[in-house]
Design a protein around this motif. Structure first.
Motif, PDB file in Angstrom:
ATOM      1  N   ARG A 177       0.823  -1.209   0.000  1.00 39.72           N
ATOM      2  CA  ARG A 177       0.000   0.000   0.000  1.00 39.72           C
ATOM      3  C   ARG A 177       0.860   1.263   0.000  1.00 39.72           C
ATOM      4  N   LYS A 178       1.987   1.235   0.708  1.00 40.43           N
ATOM      5  CA  LYS A 178       2.858   2.411   0.748  1.00 40.43           C
ATOM      6  C   LYS A 178       3.401   2.735  -0.640  1.00 40.43           C
ATOM      7  N   PHE A 179       3.839   1.704  -1.346  1.00 42.72           N
ATOM      8  CA  PHE A 179       4.366   1.937  -2.686  1.00 42.72           C
ATOM      9  C   PHE A 179       3.246   2.243  -3.685  1.00 42.72           C
ATOM     10  N   ALA A 180       2.061   1.683  -3.453  1.00 48.19           N
ATOM     11  CA  ALA A 180       0.954   1.881  -4.394  1.00 48.19           C
ATOM     12  C   ALA A 180       0.478   3.326  -4.422  1.00 48.19           C
ATOM     13  N   VAL A 181       0.547   4.029  -3.289  1.00 50.51           N
ATOM     14  CA  VAL A 181       0.063   5.417  -3.228  1.00 50.51           C
ATOM     15  C   VAL A 181       1.180   6.427  -3.450  1.00 50.51           C
ATOM     16  N   HIS A 182       2.391   5.963  -3.620  1.00 46.93           N
ATOM     17  CA  HIS A 182       3.525   6.884  -3.756  1.00 46.93           C
ATOM     18  C   HIS A 182       3.396   7.707  -5.036  1.00 46.93           C
ATOM     19  N   ARG A 202      -4.428  10.479  -5.695  1.00 46.90           N
ATOM     20  CA  ARG A 202      -5.749   9.877  -5.920  1.00 46.90           C
ATOM     21  C   ARG A 202      -5.736   8.367  -5.744  1.00 46.90           C
ATOM     22  N   ALA A 203      -4.574   7.781  -5.496  1.00 47.14           N
ATOM     23  CA  ALA A 203      -4.468   6.328  -5.353  1.00 47.14           C
ATOM     24  C   ALA A 203      -5.094   5.873  -4.041  1.00 47.14           C
ATOM     25  N   THR A 204      -5.705   4.696  -4.065  1.00 45.09           N
ATOM     26  CA  THR A 204      -6.347   4.137  -2.877  1.00 45.09           C
ATOM     27  C   THR A 204      -5.467   3.123  -2.153  1.00 45.09           C
ATOM     28  N   GLY A 205      -4.411   2.662  -2.794  1.00 52.50           N
ATOM     29  CA  GLY A 205      -3.537   1.665  -2.181  1.00 52.50           C
ATOM     30  C   GLY A 205      -3.948   0.243  -2.477  1.00 52.50           C
ATOM     31  N   LYS A 206      -5.030   0.056  -3.223  1.00 47.00           N
ATOM     32  CA  LYS A 206      -5.496  -1.289  -3.543  1.00 47.00           C
ATOM     33  C   LYS A 206      -4.916  -1.806  -4.857  1.00 47.00           C
ATOM     34  N   GLU A 207      -4.404  -0.892  -5.678  1.00 40.07           N
ATOM     35  CA  GLU A 207      -3.827  -1.267  -6.959  1.00 40.07           C
ATOM     36  C   GLU A 207      -2.514  -0.535  -7.154  1.00 40.07           C
ATOM     37  N   MET A 208      -1.610  -1.140  -7.921  1.00 41.14           N
ATOM     38  CA  MET A 208      -0.279  -0.571  -8.121  1.00 41.14           C
ATOM     39  C   MET A 208       0.012  -0.435  -9.608  1.00 41.14           C
ATOM     40  N   HIS A 209       0.533   0.725  -9.978  1.00 40.73           N
ATOM     41  CA  HIS A 209       0.923   0.972 -11.358  1.00 40.73           C
ATOM     42  C   HIS A 209       2.297   0.357 -11.630  1.00 40.73           C
ATOM     43  N   GLY A 210       2.616   0.244 -12.919  1.00 41.19           N
ATOM     44  CA  GLY A 210       3.888  -0.343 -13.303  1.00 41.19           C
ATOM     45  C   GLY A 210       5.078   0.472 -12.842  1.00 41.19           C
ATOM     46  N   LYS A 211       4.934   1.801 -12.803  1.00 39.42           N
ATOM     47  CA  LYS A 211       6.026   2.662 -12.354  1.00 39.42           C
ATOM     48  C   LYS A 211       6.352   2.417 -10.891  1.00 39.42           C
ATOM     49  N   ASN A 212       5.323   2.307 -10.059  1.00 38.94           N
ATOM     50  CA  ASN A 212       5.549   2.063  -8.634  1.00 38.94           C
ATOM     51  C   ASN A 212       6.028   0.638  -8.387  1.00 38.94           C
ATOM     52  N   TRP A 213       5.605  -0.289  -9.235  1.00 40.32           N
ATOM     53  CA  TRP A 213       6.086  -1.667  -9.136  1.00 40.32           C
ATOM     54  C   TRP A 213       7.591  -1.713  -9.389  1.00 40.32           C
ATOM     55  N   ASP A 228       9.734  -5.800 -15.685  1.00 41.63           N
ATOM     56  CA  ASP A 228       8.706  -5.326 -16.614  1.00 41.63           C
ATOM     57  C   ASP A 228       7.968  -6.485 -17.282  1.00 41.63           C
ATOM     58  N   ILE A 229       8.702  -7.544 -17.625  1.00 39.21           N
ATOM     59  CA  ILE A 229       8.077  -8.699 -18.278  1.00 39.21           C
ATOM     60  C   ILE A 229       7.079  -9.377 -17.341  1.00 39.21           C
ATOM     61  N   VAL A 230       7.453  -9.544 -16.079  1.00 40.26           N
ATOM     62  CA  VAL A 230       6.569 -10.189 -15.108  1.00 40.26           C
ATOM     63  C   VAL A 230       5.322  -9.340 -14.868  1.00 40.26           C
ATOM     64  N   PHE A 231       5.488  -8.026 -14.807  1.00 37.88           N
ATOM     65  CA  PHE A 231       4.341  -7.148 -14.590  1.00 37.88           C
ATOM     66  C   PHE A 231       3.352  -7.261 -15.747  1.00 37.88           C
ATOM     67  N   SER A 232       3.863  -7.251 -16.983  1.00 39.81           N
ATOM     68  CA  SER A 232       2.982  -7.377 -18.151  1.00 39.81           C
ATOM     69  C   SER A 232       2.310  -8.738 -18.206  1.00 39.81           C
ATOM     70  N   LYS A 233       2.990  -9.747 -17.699  1.00 36.12           N
ATOM     71  CA  LYS A 233       2.434 -11.094 -17.714  1.00 36.12           C
ATOM     72  C   LYS A 233       1.321 -11.270 -16.687  1.00 36.12           C
ATOM     73  N   ALA A 291      -6.482  -5.420 -20.403  1.00 30.94           N
ATOM     74  CA  ALA A 291      -7.128  -4.117 -20.564  1.00 30.94           C
ATOM     75  C   ALA A 291      -6.873  -3.165 -19.393  1.00 30.94           C
ATOM     76  N   VAL A 292      -6.005  -3.556 -18.457  1.00 32.54           N
ATOM     77  CA  VAL A 292      -5.744  -2.717 -17.288  1.00 32.54           C
ATOM     78  C   VAL A 292      -4.260  -2.378 -17.231  1.00 32.54           C
ATOM     79  N   ARG A 293      -3.953  -1.374 -16.403  1.00 29.34           N
ATOM     80  CA  ARG A 293      -2.569  -0.922 -16.277  1.00 29.34           C
ATOM     81  C   ARG A 293      -2.046  -1.083 -14.865  1.00 29.34           C
ATOM     82  N   THR A 294      -2.818  -1.745 -14.007  1.00 27.90           N
ATOM     83  CA  THR A 294      -2.428  -1.914 -12.611  1.00 27.90           C
ATOM     84  C   THR A 294      -2.562  -3.380 -12.206  1.00 27.90           C
ATOM     85  N   ILE A 295      -1.996  -3.696 -11.037  1.00 27.96           N
ATOM     86  CA  ILE A 295      -2.122  -5.033 -10.462  1.00 27.96           C
ATOM     87  C   ILE A 295      -2.674  -4.909  -9.052  1.00 27.96           C
TER      88      ILE A 295
END
Length: 234
Positions: A71-76, A80-91, A112-117, A122-126
């Protein structure tokens, strides 16, 4: 003649107690048939406590600490982030700050390969569950020679209790040019009139020509002392 154990005439019939047979009641509870003890309600205090050092308890603690770091990295960097999802940049930042990327077994490309996998098409977060799947994928490369479970636990240890660092944030640097431009004692002309001797701005008085109706000549050092002198002479 009344036989032993026979109730006297006119005596009220008492229902047997739960869990106690008629034979045991007539023999004082110690009959040959034996009496079944009344079932007692099992409370939470009667249940054996789960040891804190059990594998299940340890795993639960690790997951909670892992989710907190997630959650700390997800909202960094995103208000507007809720901490429930993480973007590729923060990953990617998490993998760098927590030293998952070691430059040999795991590289930026692997991350990057693992994140895309793992993420959906249709989404950009995990999500947090997908985050754990991604860690499981990378743990096999990061900790070679260890079992899958041991590698995953080592991966959790790298992340737990961590937060986003401030690496790469621009810091202010003292510059002689900036210091000269902000030193009010070196101002000249109309700019000098906007500040007093301590460097504090005069406000409106420093921006506008206000009429002085005190009766004193401009620049007179003893302005405002007349009344004091007159009262002292009386």
């Amino acid at each position: 003649m009344r036989e032993q154990g026979e109730a006297p005439p006119g005596a009220a019939h008492l229902p047997p107690r739960p869990g106690v047979s008629g034979d045991s009641r007539s023999n004082g509870g110690n009959g040959a048939g034996g009496s079944a003890a009344a079932p007692e309600a099992i409370t939470m205090a009667d249940k054996p406590a789960k040891p804190t050092n059990s594998p299940e308890g340890a795993a639960a603690g690790e997951l909670s600490a892992l989710e907190e770091a997630f959650r700390k990295f997800a909202v960094h960097g995103d208000t507007r982030a809720t901490g429930k999802e993480m973007h590729g940049k923060n990953w990617s930042k998490l993998c760098k700050d927590c030293q998952i990327i070691d430059g040999k077994n795991v590289t930026t490309t692997d991350v990057d390969i693992v994140f895309s996998k793992i993420k959906g098409k249709a989404v950009r977060t995990i999500t947090f569950e997908q985050f754990k799947e991604a860690l499981q994928e990378l743990s096999k490369k990061r900790f070679k020679g260890k079992s899958d479970e041991e590698a995953l636990q080592e991966m959790y240890k790298l992340i737990e209790g961590k937060g986003p660092g401030l690496t790469g944030v621009t810091k202010t640097v003292a510059s002689p040019t900036v210091s000269r431009l902000t030193d009010t004692s070196k101002f000249t002309g109309s700019h000098k009139e906007r500040f007093d001797a301590s460097g504090k701005g005069k406000g409106r008085a420093g921006r506008e020509d206000l009429v002085d109706n005190s009766g004193y000549v401009s620049g007179y050092k003893h302005a405002g002392t007349y009344d004091h002198k007159v009262q002292g002479n009386k």
